[in-house]
Design an enzyme around this catalytic site. Sequence first.
Site, short mmCIF file in Angstrom:
data_model
loop_
_atom_site.label_atom_id
_atom_site.label_comp_id
_atom_site.label_asym_id
_atom_site.label_seq_id
_atom_site.Cartn_x
_atom_site.Cartn_y
_atom_site.Cartn_z
N CYS A 169 -1.14 -4.85 6.57
CA CYS A 169 -1.32 -4.93 8.02
C CYS A 169 -1.44 -6.38 8.47
O CYS A 169 -0.43 -7.08 8.55
CB CYS A 169 -2.52 -4.09 8.45
SG CYS A 169 -2.56 -3.75 10.23
N HIS A 229 -1.05 1.00 6.16
CA HIS A 229 -2.23 1.00 5.29
C HIS A 229 -2.03 2.02 4.15
O HIS A 229 -2.44 3.17 4.26
CB HIS A 229 -3.48 1.37 6.08
CG HIS A 229 -3.95 0.30 7.01
ND1 HIS A 229 -4.90 -0.63 6.66
CD2 HIS A 229 -3.57 -0.01 8.28
CE1 HIS A 229 -5.12 -1.46 7.67
NE2 HIS A 229 -4.32 -1.10 8.67
N GLU A 249 -3.56 2.37 1.46
CA GLU A 249 -4.81 2.80 0.82
C GLU A 249 -5.29 4.16 1.34
O GLU A 249 -5.99 4.89 0.63
CB GLU A 249 -5.91 1.76 1.02
CG GLU A 249 -6.39 1.54 2.44
CD GLU A 249 -5.65 0.47 3.20
OE1 GLU A 249 -6.23 -0.14 4.13
OE2 GLU A 249 -4.46 0.23 2.87
#
Length: 557
Positions: free
Chosen positions: A385, A511, A513
């Site tokens: 990001c 993102h 994750e």
Amino acid sequence: MMKPKRTTKYIFVTGGVVSSLGKGLAAASIGRILEGRGFKVTMQKLDPYINVDPGTMSPFQHGEVFVTEDGTETDLDLGHYERFTTMVADKHANFTTGKIYQSVIEKERRGDYLGATVQVIPHITDEIKEFILKVSENVDIQIVEVGGTVGDIESLPFLEAIRQIRLDVGRNHAAFVHLTLVPWIGTSGELKTKPTQHSVRELRAIGIQPDILLCRCDRAIPPEVKRKIALFCNISEDAVISARDVETIYEVPLALSAEGIDEIIMKLLDLPYRRKSLKDWEDLVHKIQHPVDEVTIGIVGKYVSYEDSYKSLNEALLHGGVAASLKVRLKWIEAEEMADGKLDSELSRMDGILVPGGFGVRGVAGMIEAIRYARQKDVPFFGICLGLQCAVIECARNLAGLPEADSTEFNEATPYKVIYKLRDLLGVDELGGTMRLGAYTANLAPASLARQAYGADVAIDRHRHRYEVNQEFLSKLNEAGLSVSGLSPDGRFVEIVEYPKHPWFLACQFHPEYKSRPLAPHPLFREFVAASYRHKQARRGTVAFQDHDAVTANPHR
């Protein structure tokens, strides 16, 4: 109000004594155990704060904002739910006092209450019950975590609502699990049960008798202490469960299962007996506990003083390590310090460098310097990001001949707006809801690192940003060596950039994750950790890592 689904069983998880005992992990672990028994589980978090959602809350106060597939900004505990179970959260999996009151006020303004005086009971509590029951379809068990601590004034309407649901659905269809604290007092050399007694008394005063007590402690609770707790809390002795500290959070389901919590729940809820299967989880924990080697990742961020700000990131890096049987050590590096001449001393011993997401200009100069270091020294780099945006700025300034290049987030007057506000949001200044949120598709370039990692032509990942790469500068960036390896299908958004001549340099606008799970590591984290280990092996023997005290020995406790 919606009628309760009588085929669905409910487990309500509450907490007492102090906050941060681990209700989210406890709830997620119960979900994992019950899925291991073959039941279909869904999970939900009720937050008592008055914010409509956590999207505008400071990471230093609230920690990470987790984003669901449908683009809802939620509490970080939903990340635990997705990592521990097979559920995929949506907008109904998390709601707050603010959202409840907003909904009730909108109904009152429309005249839905036919002129009645709107009160906490029944209107607020009925609204909470309706929100809970929205996710009860087509599941065997719904686990509902109530945020906050019993005794907080903010939590009272939620506790009243779950008390009523137990009455509505019947005793064999709902169970109360209460997480509490049994502290060890070193000066007297004993475990103290009074905090638990007082917490349960507070809960019973509002009409809820817990069925199971999860007693947080740094050691196993002996039988005589369990008997005392059971006696004073009016609960079966076998339902007093030791929730002891463990090495890694992924041990929690195994520890609770060993205490027999699944057997107790099945009896309480009159569930059919099914054979337990936690072999995959046992293998996972074994791999975490027995790595073949380790790798050190430097995280250059702006919220590093509060690690909950990067909760999903921490876990995704661990997952990437598990995939290669590696222990991932994390070195937290304050981005602002990078601009003070500490670059080489902080980064020279890192096997890989990661710049995560964030908002605002603070620390950006340090992030850009860290990216320059990784590019010039051939250190594996992963930008997420804001990390992608800083990588683009670094390339524009240092390679593309645009020394004043910047993002309009940091400098509206820059002559080279290589990063600017999402075109759909121009003229929109209200913070809430002004971002590209949720899952979007990216087309991946052939032969790119991204394409190799995903093993597919497309990737679908979750976004949370309000600025994008200005494609007017793509030709200059490409000439400088930075290539775009991921684009949105309509070509409007740059999703991934790489340096093809670098050993491993990749930055993404999304993102990744948020979608990583311990049993299914995200491919970008898997490949980043593997590349970092290759870098370590290549320089092994030439650089000795000595400063072990500066590294988080176990960031996943």
